[in-house]
Design a protein around this motif. Structure first.
Motif, mmCIF file in Angstrom:
data_model
loop_
_atom_site.group_PDB
_atom_site.id
_atom_site.type_symbol
_atom_site.label_atom_id
_atom_site.label_comp_id
_atom_site.label_asym_id
_atom_site.label_seq_id
_atom_site.Cartn_x
_atom_site.Cartn_y
_atom_site.Cartn_z
ATOM 1 N N PRO A 128 0.788 -1.239 0.000
ATOM 2 C CA PRO A 128 0.000 0.000 0.000
ATOM 3 C C PRO A 128 0.821 1.291 0.000
ATOM 4 N N HIS A 129 2.127 1.232 0.232
ATOM 5 C CA HIS A 129 2.916 2.438 0.528
ATOM 6 C C HIS A 129 3.307 3.215 -0.723
ATOM 7 N N VAL A 130 2.336 3.434 -1.588
ATOM 8 C CA VAL A 130 2.572 4.047 -2.895
ATOM 9 C C VAL A 130 3.082 5.480 -2.789
ATOM 10 N N TRP A 131 2.760 6.160 -1.714
ATOM 11 C CA TRP A 131 3.138 7.576 -1.546
ATOM 12 C C TRP A 131 4.650 7.773 -1.370
ATOM 13 N N LEU A 132 5.401 6.702 -1.101
ATOM 14 C CA LEU A 132 6.843 6.858 -0.925
ATOM 15 C C LEU A 132 7.584 6.994 -2.249
ATOM 16 N N ASP A 133 6.882 6.894 -3.348
ATOM 17 C CA ASP A 133 7.393 7.325 -4.650
ATOM 18 C C ASP A 133 6.716 8.664 -4.940
ATOM 19 N N PRO A 134 7.434 9.785 -4.851
ATOM 20 C CA PRO A 134 6.786 11.097 -4.995
ATOM 21 C C PRO A 134 6.133 11.310 -6.360
ATOM 22 N N ALA A 195 8.205 -1.230 4.026
ATOM 23 C CA ALA A 195 7.337 -0.182 3.493
ATOM 24 C C ALA A 195 7.972 0.569 2.329
ATOM 25 N N PHE A 196 9.226 0.257 2.003
ATOM 26 C CA PHE A 196 9.980 1.125 1.100
ATOM 27 C C PHE A 196 10.205 0.520 -0.292
ATOM 28 N N GLY A 197 9.319 -0.384 -0.685
ATOM 29 C CA GLY A 197 9.465 -1.034 -1.975
ATOM 30 C C GLY A 197 9.356 -0.086 -3.152
ATOM 31 N N TYR A 198 8.405 0.844 -3.093
ATOM 32 C CA TYR A 198 8.237 1.800 -4.204
ATOM 33 C C TYR A 198 9.434 2.747 -4.278
#
Length: 296
Positions: A128-134, A195-198
């Motif tokens: 779900p952590h899509v926001w970590l790719d700006p 959480a940092f996959g993206y």
């Protein structure tokens, strides 16, 4: 039967209500009511909406969004909002409330930014952590602006102008990451929470997770031993933990690998009393990663 003054007053009230409904505004103060399921969605909604919206984050500062349980008042907010910004399967309680009360005014973030597949405990799922790719978050913000503009055409230009400025800011953060991580001694980040996959995919890094996507998951002794061995092999100097999760396991691995621990924030929720925001935390994370990977 209405007298003429009463009839005029009633007509005025009805007209005011109709205008509010047509503009998408809430009758209370003229601002749109927007509900955000987690902090990153609150941040973009506030930045895009400006003074024309009132944004409510369902997650209290310092709380884990994964564990959210809705109150009756929060469920009512979801039902009454003009727009609900959420991510399916990230917070089951929100999914249920949207299905029952907000199908016609909910924005599914994954519909415009498809999520990456992951395997957790042998089960296929979505990260779900899509926001970590700006760059992905910028696309989501553009879509928030489009939806607000449709609900509230009177302020459409303002929504789109603010979205453009936000998109430019997120593009700048993306460029800072690309430049800052271009030349590093190592490319492997060891994290307490996967959480940092993206972020890793965007900037050509490799994430090694101590736990899975659930921040309170406890790794097995075998998994800990494997991570210590891997960290030693790649000469990792830092094991990343995070503010909302106990650092004990990360500290155990760091001790075993001869490394230290540092905080890397997945920006799921702001700590209570924090004055930081998404942009500031992303830049802080970049500094931590650069130091850990020996980037020049």
């Amino acid at each position: 039967m209405f007298t003429r003054p009463l009839a005029l007053a009633a007509a005025a009230v009805l007209a005011t209500g109709a205008l509010a409904a047509c503009s998408g505004a809430d009758a209370s103060d003229g601002r749109l009511s927007v509900v955000a399921a987690a902090y990153p969605f609150q941040w973009i909604s506030e930045r895009v909406g400006g003074g024309d919206v009132k944004v409510t984050n369902l997650v209290k500062p310092g709380a884990e969004p994964h564990d959210l349980e809705l109150t009756a008042a929060q469920t009512a907010l979801i039902a009454d909002a003009k727009l609900v910004v959420y991510l399916p399967k990230f917070q089951p309680a929100v999914d249920e409330a949207v299905t029952q009360n907000a199908k016609d005014h909910a924005f599914d973030v994954a519909a415009v930014q498809p999520l990456s597949d992951i395997v957790e405990d042998g089960h296929a799922g979505k990260d779900p952590h899509v926001w970590l790719d700006p760059t992905r978050l910028a696309t989501i913000a553009d879509q928030v602006a489009d939806r607000l503009a449709k609900i509230d055409p009177t302020h459409a230009d303002g929504y789109r102008t603010r979205a453009g400025a936000l998109h430019a800011e997120l593009d700048a953060i993306d460029k800072e990451y690309a430049a800052g991580l271009k030349t590093c001694q190592r490319t492997e980040i060891v994290t307490a929470h996967e959480a940092f996959g993206y972020l890793a995919a965007r900037y050509h890094l490799k994430q090694v997770g101590i736990a899975g996507l659930s921040p309170d998951e406890e790794p097995s002794a075998q998994k800990i031993a494997e991570i210590i061995s891997d960290a030693k092999e790649h000469k990792a100097t830092v094991i990343f933990t995070e503010a909302l999760v106990s650092p004990k396991v990360a500290e155990t691995i760091a001790n075993g690998a001869g490394a230290k621990t540092q905080v890397l924030d997945p920006i799921e929720s702001l700590p209570a009393g924090s004055s930081d925001d998404y942009a500031k935390i992303m830049r802080s994370n970049l500094g931590q990663i650069r130091a850990a990977l020996g980037c020049s």
